[in-house]
Design a protein around this motif. Structure first.
Motif, mmCIF file in Angstrom:
data_model
loop_
_atom_site.group_PDB
_atom_site.id
_atom_site.type_symbol
_atom_site.label_atom_id
_atom_site.label_comp_id
_atom_site.label_asym_id
_atom_site.label_seq_id
_atom_site.Cartn_x
_atom_site.Cartn_y
_atom_site.Cartn_z
ATOM 1 N N GLY A 129 -4.031 9.697 -64.232
ATOM 2 C CA GLY A 129 -3.062 9.643 -65.010
ATOM 3 C C GLY A 129 -1.956 10.342 -64.344
ATOM 4 N N TYR A 130 -2.082 11.002 -63.197
ATOM 5 C CA TYR A 130 -0.889 11.326 -62.348
ATOM 6 C C TYR A 130 -0.853 10.791 -60.919
ATOM 7 C CZ TYR A 130 -0.325 15.117 -65.851
ATOM 8 O OH TYR A 130 0.009 15.946 -67.157
ATOM 9 N N GLY A 131 -1.721 9.656 -60.583
ATOM 10 C CA GLY A 131 -1.724 9.037 -59.473
ATOM 11 C C GLY A 131 -0.860 7.595 -59.797
ATOM 12 N N ASN A 191 -2.753 20.438 -68.698
ATOM 13 C CA ASN A 191 -2.028 19.607 -68.240
ATOM 14 C C ASN A 191 -0.720 20.498 -67.461
ATOM 15 O OD1 ASN A 191 0.694 18.699 -69.580
ATOM 16 N ND2 ASN A 191 -0.997 18.550 -71.081
ATOM 17 N N PRO A 192 0.133 20.066 -66.774
ATOM 18 C CA PRO A 192 1.009 20.927 -66.267
ATOM 19 C C PRO A 192 2.560 20.865 -66.975
ATOM 20 C CG PRO A 192 1.143 19.160 -64.593
ATOM 21 C CD PRO A 192 -0.109 19.020 -65.513
ATOM 22 N N GLY A 193 2.363 19.872 -67.875
ATOM 23 C CA GLY A 193 3.770 19.692 -68.648
ATOM 24 C C GLY A 193 3.730 20.301 -69.932
ATOM 25 N N SER A 230 14.852 18.674 -74.704
ATOM 26 C CA SER A 230 13.527 18.294 -75.321
ATOM 27 C C SER A 230 12.347 17.760 -74.063
ATOM 28 C CB SER A 230 13.562 17.440 -76.361
ATOM 29 O OG SER A 230 13.795 16.089 -75.738
ATOM 30 N N TYR A 231 11.169 17.668 -74.479
ATOM 31 C CA TYR A 231 10.193 17.038 -73.735
ATOM 32 C C TYR A 231 10.518 15.546 -73.659
ATOM 33 C CZ TYR A 231 5.312 15.904 -72.297
ATOM 34 O OH TYR A 231 4.331 15.183 -71.572
ATOM 35 N N GLU A 232 10.822 15.019 -74.595
ATOM 36 C CA GLU A 232 11.392 13.485 -74.191
ATOM 37 C C GLU A 232 12.646 13.245 -73.380
ATOM 38 O OE1 GLU A 232 10.552 15.012 -77.168
ATOM 39 O OE2 GLU A 232 9.816 13.678 -78.499
ATOM 40 N N LEU A 246 -7.694 7.270 -77.196
ATOM 41 C CA LEU A 246 -6.040 7.287 -77.137
ATOM 42 C C LEU A 246 -5.241 8.291 -77.728
ATOM 43 C CD1 LEU A 246 -3.935 4.963 -77.064
ATOM 44 C CD2 LEU A 246 -3.929 4.827 -79.498
ATOM 45 N N HIS A 247 -4.300 8.611 -76.556
ATOM 46 C CA HIS A 247 -3.142 9.569 -76.941
ATOM 47 C C HIS A 247 -2.170 8.973 -78.234
ATOM 48 C CE1 HIS A 247 -4.264 11.597 -73.257
ATOM 49 N NE2 HIS A 247 -3.331 12.606 -73.456
ATOM 50 N N ALA A 248 -2.585 9.555 -79.371
ATOM 51 C CA ALA A 248 -2.032 8.567 -80.447
ATOM 52 C C ALA A 248 -1.271 9.687 -81.269
ATOM 53 C CB ALA A 248 -3.046 8.107 -81.409
ATOM 54 N N ALA A 287 -2.555 4.256 -67.840
ATOM 55 C CA ALA A 287 -1.517 3.969 -68.914
ATOM 56 C C ALA A 287 -0.965 5.281 -69.376
ATOM 57 C CB ALA A 287 -2.034 3.119 -69.995
ATOM 58 N N HIS A 288 -0.476 6.179 -68.581
ATOM 59 C CA HIS A 288 -0.149 7.422 -68.916
ATOM 60 C C HIS A 288 1.592 7.282 -68.892
ATOM 61 C CE1 HIS A 288 -0.352 12.256 -68.395
ATOM 62 N NE2 HIS A 288 -0.141 11.784 -69.398
ATOM 63 N N ALA A 289 2.117 6.927 -67.860
ATOM 64 C CA ALA A 289 3.817 6.724 -67.823
ATOM 65 C C ALA A 289 4.019 5.424 -66.771
ATOM 66 C CB ALA A 289 4.195 8.027 -67.366
ATOM 67 N N GLY A 327 9.069 15.390 -66.120
ATOM 68 C CA GLY A 327 8.005 15.365 -66.842
ATOM 69 C C GLY A 327 6.763 14.508 -66.120
ATOM 70 N N ILE A 328 6.003 13.804 -66.702
ATOM 71 C CA ILE A 328 4.781 13.473 -65.941
ATOM 72 C C ILE A 328 5.198 12.819 -64.557
ATOM 73 C CG2 ILE A 328 3.048 11.152 -66.221
ATOM 74 C CD1 ILE A 328 3.395 11.750 -69.163
ATOM 75 N N ARG A 329 6.289 12.070 -64.430
ATOM 76 C CA ARG A 329 6.684 11.538 -63.088
ATOM 77 C C ARG A 329 6.709 12.499 -62.195
ATOM 78 N NH1 ARG A 329 11.468 6.845 -63.793
ATOM 79 N NH2 ARG A 329 9.970 5.449 -64.935
#
Ligand code: DI6
Ligand code: FE
Length: 405
Positions: A143-145, A318-320, A93-95, A240-242, A176-178, A103-105
């Protein structure tokens, strides 16, 4: 003297007024510099204006809409995540992938390793693809830096896109993305860092709005609040991503801060929708992420409608979770997957997309609005929701200037 350019014999979907689509048959637009100065039926064009016209374009009955607004993208990043997509197809899963440090990291690692020129060149190509389908206003999040330097680099690349391309770019700071690796296990310390970088980025003119990812695999409502307090202290609007993967009460929290928008919202509660309505917050729905993550929980369209919350749509490129670059496909998916009406979906990428960015000078065709519009090889605006997988956009005018095609 500024040129006065007439665009005539068009079917105008103005999205203004109360008629369906704000439709004007055999309509005309008059642009002076970067502004529309008159919009109406061709036959009603006042004689005094007619005598001042310097250029005329006959559109031969083609459909014209406002320029499209993609109000939620993560366009600037290094690398790609096709291997992760394969893992998800095998059942991860994505999580799971995010918790395992992917993922984002993984995109953060690739973004930090990329030169600013490479980030610019890859983001520019993506922007051009969106623009070919009529996008004239584009929001880009960092958010990817996830370091001060790398967030600044990504935001600067986004700004540069806006100066080098015939396009409005709005930048959003999503520090505050990850939680990056160097802050692993110390999310509160990372949030302090995100807040401490904000004034410097703001002074450099790199931030139009501030966003956060409020989620079990992102940041808690309390951490989100810290970010919003820092934004508020600088007078910056928030988004917000909510409620993307779970209901964290993020929408109600964002509404407390008068958020411009809450985005994703699959798990939005009725009280969250009510709070958004009271605050005038726009719901930004992202069918690309819903589709690509193979989600099954639909955003509560009926509750949003019943509460009178304006609905916008965006690519969430986004790439994910949403590697697509077609806002037209998002219109189609919003109808097929979310059961929005074609008119709601088109309003979502024009007037309500603009509103999600706090912009009131675009998104409809009316006197006083920016001269941002698209000419389509279509007869009726409902076809924007119907066709998919090809591009009927023929001409684009941004800030009164026709783009070279
Ligand atoms: N929600 C999303 O859909 C994107 N970010 C977010 O907060 C996904 C970002 C990624 O997977 O790289
Ligand atoms: Fe997003």
């Amino acid at each position: 003297m500024t040129d006065l350019t007439l665009w005539r014999h068009a079917r105008l979907a103005t999205l203004s007024g109360h008629a369906p689509w704000g439709l004007i048959e055999d309509g005309a637009l008059l642009a002076k510099g970067d502004q529309l100065v008159w919009v109406g039926a061709d036959a009603d064009l006042p004689a005094d204006l007619q005598s001042q016209i310097t250029n005329t374009n006959d559109l031969g009955g083609a459909l014209v809409t406002p320029g499209l607004v993609d109000c939620h993208t993560h366009l600037v990043y290094g690398g790609q995540r096709a291997a992760e997509f394969e893992m998800r197809l095998q059942g991860a899963s994505y999580e799971d992938i995010a918790r395992a440090g992917g993922g984002i990291r993984s995109t953060v690692t690739a973004t930090r390793a990329a030169s600013e020129d490479t980030l610019f060149a890859t983001a520019r190509k993506r922007a051009l693809t969106l623009m070919a389908e009529g996008v004239t206003t584009l929001e880009i999040k960092s958010g990817y830096g996830l370091t001060q330097r790398d967030e600044a680099r990504c935001l600067a690349v986004a700004r540069r896109l806006g100066t080098e391309l015939p396009l409005t770019v709005r930048t959003t700071y999503l520090g505050a993305h990850a939680v990056p690796l160097e802050f692993q296990g110390r999310p509160d310390d990372y949030i302090d860092a995100v807040c401490s970088w904000m004034p410097g980025l703001h002074v450099r003119g790199l931030i139009d709005a501030v966003d956060a990812f409020c989620e079990t695999i992102g940041f808690s409502p309390a951490q989100t609040r810290c970010v919003f307090d820092a934004a508020k202290a600088l007078g910056l609007p928030v988004k917000l991503h909510a409620e993307q993967l779970s209901d964290q009460g993020g929408a109600a929290l964002a509404a407390e801060y008068g958020a411009l928008s809450c985005d994703h919202l699959e798990y939005l509660s009725d009280s969250g929708a009510q709070a958004m309505r009271a605050a005038g917050t726009v719901a930004v729905l992202l069918p690309g992420a819903y589709y690509f993550l193979r989600e099954t929980r639909l955003p509560p369209i009926t509750a949003l409608r019943d509460n009178g919350v304006p609905i916008a749509l965006a690519s969430d490129h986004n790439p994910g979770s949403s590697p697509g670059l077609s806002l037209l496909l998002m219109i189609n998916m919003a109808c097929t997957l979310f059961r929005m009406t074609p008119e709601e979906a088109v309003r979502g990428v024009t007037v309500n997309g603009a509103r999600a960015l706090g912009l009131t000078d675009r998104g409809t065709l009316a006197a006083g609005q920016r001269a941002d519009f698209c000419v389509w090889d279509l007869e009726h605006p409902n076809e924007l929701a119907y066709w998919f997988g090809h591009n009927p956009c023929r001409r684009v005018v941004a800030a009164g200037k026709e783009r070279a095609s």
